[in-house]
Motif scaffolding. Structure first.
Motif, PDB file in Angstrom:
ATOM      1  N   ARG A  62       0.830  -1.214   0.000  1.00 17.81           N
ATOM      2  CA  ARG A  62       0.000   0.000   0.000  1.00 17.81           C
ATOM      3  C   ARG A  62       0.859   1.256   0.000  1.00 17.81           C
ATOM      4  O   ARG A  62       0.536   2.246  -0.658  1.00 17.81           O
ATOM      5  N   MET A  63       1.973   1.200   0.730  1.00 18.69           N
ATOM      6  CA  MET A  63       2.883   2.348   0.764  1.00 18.69           C
ATOM      7  C   MET A  63       3.442   2.604  -0.628  1.00 18.69           C
ATOM      8  O   MET A  63       3.463   3.749  -1.094  1.00 18.69           O
ATOM      9  N   LEU A  64       3.891   1.547  -1.290  1.00 16.20           N
ATOM     10  CA  LEU A  64       4.519   1.689  -2.604  1.00 16.20           C
ATOM     11  C   LEU A  64       3.520   2.046  -3.696  1.00 16.20           C
ATOM     12  O   LEU A  64       3.837   2.806  -4.611  1.00 16.20           O
ATOM     13  N   LEU A  65       2.305   1.534  -3.620  1.00 17.88           N
ATOM     14  CA  LEU A  65       1.347   1.700  -4.712  1.00 17.88           C
ATOM     15  C   LEU A  65       0.310   2.790  -4.479  1.00 17.88           C
ATOM     16  O   LEU A  65      -0.343   3.228  -5.425  1.00 17.88           O
ATOM     17  N   ILE A  66       0.140   3.223  -3.232  1.00 19.79           N
ATOM     18  CA  ILE A  66      -0.854   4.265  -2.952  1.00 19.79           C
ATOM     19  C   ILE A  66      -0.189   5.519  -2.403  1.00 19.79           C
ATOM     20  O   ILE A  66      -0.309   6.599  -2.973  1.00 19.79           O
ATOM     21  N   HIS A  67       0.500   5.379  -1.289  1.00 19.79           N
ATOM     22  CA  HIS A  67       0.954   6.556  -0.550  1.00 19.79           C
ATOM     23  C   HIS A  67       2.101   7.302  -1.229  1.00 19.79           C
ATOM     24  O   HIS A  67       2.062   8.535  -1.316  1.00 19.79           O
ATOM     25  N   ILE A  68       3.110   6.595  -1.713  1.00 16.14           N
ATOM     26  CA  ILE A  68       4.223   7.282  -2.377  1.00 16.14           C
ATOM     27  C   ILE A  68       3.773   7.961  -3.671  1.00 16.14           C
ATOM     28  O   ILE A  68       4.122   9.124  -3.899  1.00 16.14           O
ATOM     29  N   PRO A  69       2.980   7.298  -4.528  1.00 14.08           N
ATOM     30  CA  PRO A  69       2.483   8.028  -5.710  1.00 14.08           C
ATOM     31  C   PRO A  69       1.607   9.233  -5.338  1.00 14.08           C
ATOM     32  O   PRO A  69       1.651  10.266  -6.019  1.00 14.08           O
ATOM     33  N   ASN A  70       0.845   9.131  -4.237  1.00 16.46           N
ATOM     34  CA  ASN A  70       0.040  10.281  -3.804  1.00 16.46           C
ATOM     35  C   ASN A  70       0.926  11.432  -3.345  1.00 16.46           C
ATOM     36  O   ASN A  70       0.601  12.597  -3.594  1.00 16.46           O
ATOM     37  N   VAL A  71       2.031  11.126  -2.669  1.00 14.94           N
ATOM     38  CA  VAL A  71       2.965  12.182  -2.275  1.00 14.94           C
ATOM     39  C   VAL A  71       3.500  12.888  -3.511  1.00 14.94           C
ATOM     40  O   VAL A  71       3.565  14.121  -3.555  1.00 14.94           O
ATOM     41  N   VAL A  72       3.851  12.124  -4.523  1.00 15.20           N
ATOM     42  CA  VAL A  72       4.389  12.714  -5.751  1.00 15.20           C
ATOM     43  C   VAL A  72       3.349  13.616  -6.413  1.00 15.20           C
ATOM     44  O   VAL A  72       3.652  14.753  -6.800  1.00 15.20           O
ATOM     45  N   CYS A  73       2.115  13.133  -6.531  1.00 16.77           N
ATOM     46  CA  CYS A  73       1.053  13.926  -7.168  1.00 16.77           C
ATOM     47  C   CYS A  73       0.785  15.221  -6.408  1.00 16.77           C
ATOM     48  O   CYS A  73       0.716  16.304  -7.010  1.00 16.77           O
ATOM     49  N   LEU A  74       0.631  15.128  -5.103  1.00 16.45           N
ATOM     50  CA  LEU A  74       0.335  16.319  -4.305  1.00 16.45           C
ATOM     51  C   LEU A  74       1.523  17.271  -4.237  1.00 16.45           C
ATOM     52  O   LEU A  74       1.345  18.494  -4.262  1.00 16.45           O
ATOM     53  N   ALA A  75       2.740  16.726  -4.169  1.00 14.90           N
ATOM     54  CA  ALA A  75       3.921  17.591  -4.139  1.00 14.90           C
ATOM     55  C   ALA A  75       4.084  18.338  -5.457  1.00 14.90           C
ATOM     56  O   ALA A  75       4.433  19.522  -5.471  1.00 14.90           O
ATOM     57  N   LEU A  76       3.832  17.671  -6.569  1.00 18.23           N
ATOM     58  CA  LEU A  76       3.906  18.345  -7.868  1.00 18.23           C
ATOM     59  C   LEU A  76       2.848  19.434  -7.978  1.00 18.23           C
ATOM     60  O   LEU A  76       3.108  20.509  -8.530  1.00 18.23           O
ATOM     61  N   ALA A  77       1.664  19.181  -7.444  1.00 14.71           N
ATOM     62  CA  ALA A  77       0.613  20.204  -7.466  1.00 14.71           C
ATOM     63  C   ALA A  77       1.000  21.399  -6.604  1.00 14.71           C
ATOM     64  O   ALA A  77       0.810  22.558  -7.011  1.00 14.71           O
ATOM     65  N   ALA A  78       1.550  21.141  -5.428  1.00 14.84           N
ATOM     66  CA  ALA A  78       1.990  22.237  -4.549  1.00 14.84           C
ATOM     67  C   ALA A  78       3.124  23.019  -5.193  1.00 14.84           C
ATOM     68  O   ALA A  78       3.140  24.257  -5.164  1.00 14.84           O
ATOM     69  N   TRP A  79       4.062  22.312  -5.799  1.00 15.34           N
ATOM     70  CA  TRP A  79       5.192  22.975  -6.455  1.00 15.34           C
ATOM     71  C   TRP A  79       4.714  23.828  -7.631  1.00 15.34           C
ATOM     72  O   TRP A  79       5.172  24.961  -7.799  1.00 15.34           O
ATOM     73  N   ALA A  80       3.802  23.291  -8.436  1.00 16.16           N
ATOM     74  CA  ALA A  80       3.292  24.059  -9.586  1.00 16.16           C
ATOM     75  C   ALA A  80       2.567  25.314  -9.119  1.00 16.16           C
ATOM     76  O   ALA A  80       2.746  26.396  -9.696  1.00 16.16           O
ATOM     77  N   ALA A  81       1.759  25.183  -8.087  1.00 13.78           N
ATOM     78  CA  ALA A  81       1.050  26.352  -7.567  1.00 13.78           C
ATOM     79  C   ALA A  81       2.040  27.386  -7.042  1.00 13.78           C
ATOM     80  O   ALA A  81       1.873  28.589  -7.271  1.00 13.78           O
ATOM     81  N   ALA A  82       3.066  26.937  -6.373  1.00 14.17           N
ATOM     82  CA  ALA A  82       4.067  27.866  -5.829  1.00 14.17           C
ATOM     83  C   ALA A  82       4.842  28.556  -6.946  1.00 14.17           C
ATOM     84  O   ALA A  82       5.132  29.755  -6.861  1.00 14.17           O
ATOM     85  N   VAL A 103      -4.131  23.693  -2.509  1.00 15.47           N
ATOM     86  CA  VAL A 103      -4.615  22.609  -3.364  1.00 15.47           C
ATOM     87  C   VAL A 103      -4.415  21.240  -2.707  1.00 15.47           C
ATOM     88  O   VAL A 103      -5.363  20.447  -2.658  1.00 15.47           O
ATOM     89  N   PRO A 104      -3.229  20.910  -2.172  1.00 14.84           N
ATOM     90  CA  PRO A 104      -3.105  19.606  -1.505  1.00 14.84           C
ATOM     91  C   PRO A 104      -4.002  19.455  -0.273  1.00 14.84           C
ATOM     92  O   PRO A 104      -4.564  18.384  -0.037  1.00 14.84           O
ATOM     93  N   VAL A 133       3.564  15.800   4.062  1.00 20.97           N
ATOM     94  CA  VAL A 133       4.871  15.622   3.417  1.00 20.97           C
ATOM     95  C   VAL A 133       4.869  16.267   2.033  1.00 20.97           C
ATOM     96  O   VAL A 133       5.844  16.909   1.631  1.00 20.97           O
ATOM     97  N   ALA A 134       3.785  16.119   1.302  1.00 18.96           N
ATOM     98  CA  ALA A 134       3.693  16.701  -0.038  1.00 18.96           C
ATOM     99  C   ALA A 134       3.730  18.221   0.009  1.00 18.96           C
ATOM    100  O   ALA A 134       4.385  18.858  -0.828  1.00 18.96           O
ATOM    101  N   CYS A 135       3.053  18.822   0.964  1.00 18.23           N
ATOM    102  CA  CYS A 135       3.080  20.284   1.099  1.00 18.23           C
ATOM    103  C   CYS A 135       4.488  20.775   1.397  1.00 18.23           C
ATOM    104  O   CYS A 135       4.960  21.747   0.783  1.00 18.23           O
ATOM    105  N   VAL A 136       5.172  20.102   2.312  1.00 14.93           N
ATOM    106  CA  VAL A 136       6.547  20.488   2.655  1.00 14.93           C
ATOM    107  C   VAL A 136       7.464  20.292   1.450  1.00 14.93           C
ATOM    108  O   VAL A 136       8.294  21.158   1.136  1.00 14.93           O
ATOM    109  N   ALA A 137       7.314  19.170   0.747  1.00 19.48           N
ATOM    110  CA  ALA A 137       8.176  18.892  -0.410  1.00 19.48           C
ATOM    111  C   ALA A 137       7.934  19.894  -1.536  1.00 19.48           C
ATOM    112  O   ALA A 137       8.891  20.377  -2.157  1.00 19.48           O
ATOM    113  N   GLY A 138       6.677  20.230  -1.806  1.00 22.07           N
ATOM    114  CA  GLY A 138       6.380  21.206  -2.851  1.00 22.07           C
ATOM    115  C   GLY A 138       6.914  22.586  -2.518  1.00 22.07           C
ATOM    116  O   GLY A 138       7.489  23.266  -3.378  1.00 22.07           O
ATOM    117  N   TYR A 139       6.750  23.003  -1.276  1.00 22.21           N
ATOM    118  CA  TYR A 139       7.269  24.304  -0.843  1.00 22.21           C
ATOM    119  C   TYR A 139       8.796  24.317  -0.878  1.00 22.21           C
ATOM    120  O   TYR A 139       9.413  25.288  -1.325  1.00 22.21           O
TER     121      TYR A 139
END
Length: 148
Positions: A62-82, A103-104, A133-139
């Motif tokens: 679940r970590m590999l197939l759900i949570h890590i891809p979700n971190v990537v998606c949300l971090a990219l969205a936060a980074w793009a918005a920033a 957005v995240p 984690v995604a918000c921190v990574a995007g920022y």
């Protein structure tokens, strides 16, 4: 004679009283577009082809197939918005954080509202950790690009 020739008038068309709102809306729109595209790719590739019931039974799966891809998606969205949040508003920390993390955070709240009935304690905890984690990574990615 144009409005730019008068003393004290804004030098840009969008530097008026509503410019802060428009800068935030533009950043959020970019974040939403990136989130939709990345989540579509995640759903069509990972969930359709890689995620099998056997792989989803373990926490690591679940970590590999759900949570890590979700971190990537949300971090990219936060980074793009920033990145889209424009000068001079990005120099105000509260405004720039609002542009980056909205957005995240809203996506997480929407996810929790939709799946509340079926959400287990692990899913609730991990999805909130993923959003943080995604918000921190995007920022952080945005700040690293500003420093270079």
């Amino acid at each position: 004679m144009t409005r730019y020739t008068y003393p004290g008038t804004p030098t840009r068309r969008d530097d008026g009283p509503g410019a802060v709102v428009f800068a935030l809306a533009r950043a959020w729109a970019a974040g939403i577009i990136v989130l939709i595209v990345t989540e579509y790719v995640q759903a069509s590739v990972v969930y359709e082809h890689v995620a099998t019931p056997g792989r989803m039974e373990t926490f690591g799966g679940r970590m590999l197939l759900i949570h890590i891809p979700n971190v990537v998606c949300l971090a990219l969205a936060a980074w793009a918005a920033a990145r889209v949040h424009r000068e001079p508003f990005r120099h105000s920390l509260p405004q720039h954080l609002a542009a980056t993390v909205c957005v995240p955070v809203v996506a997480q709240l929407l996810n929790m509202a939709v799946q509340w009935e079926e959400m287990a304690a692990e899913g609730l905890f991990m999805s909130n950790v993923v959003a943080a984690v995604a918000c921190v990574a995007g920022y952080a990615a945005d700040q690293l690009q500003d420093d270079t």
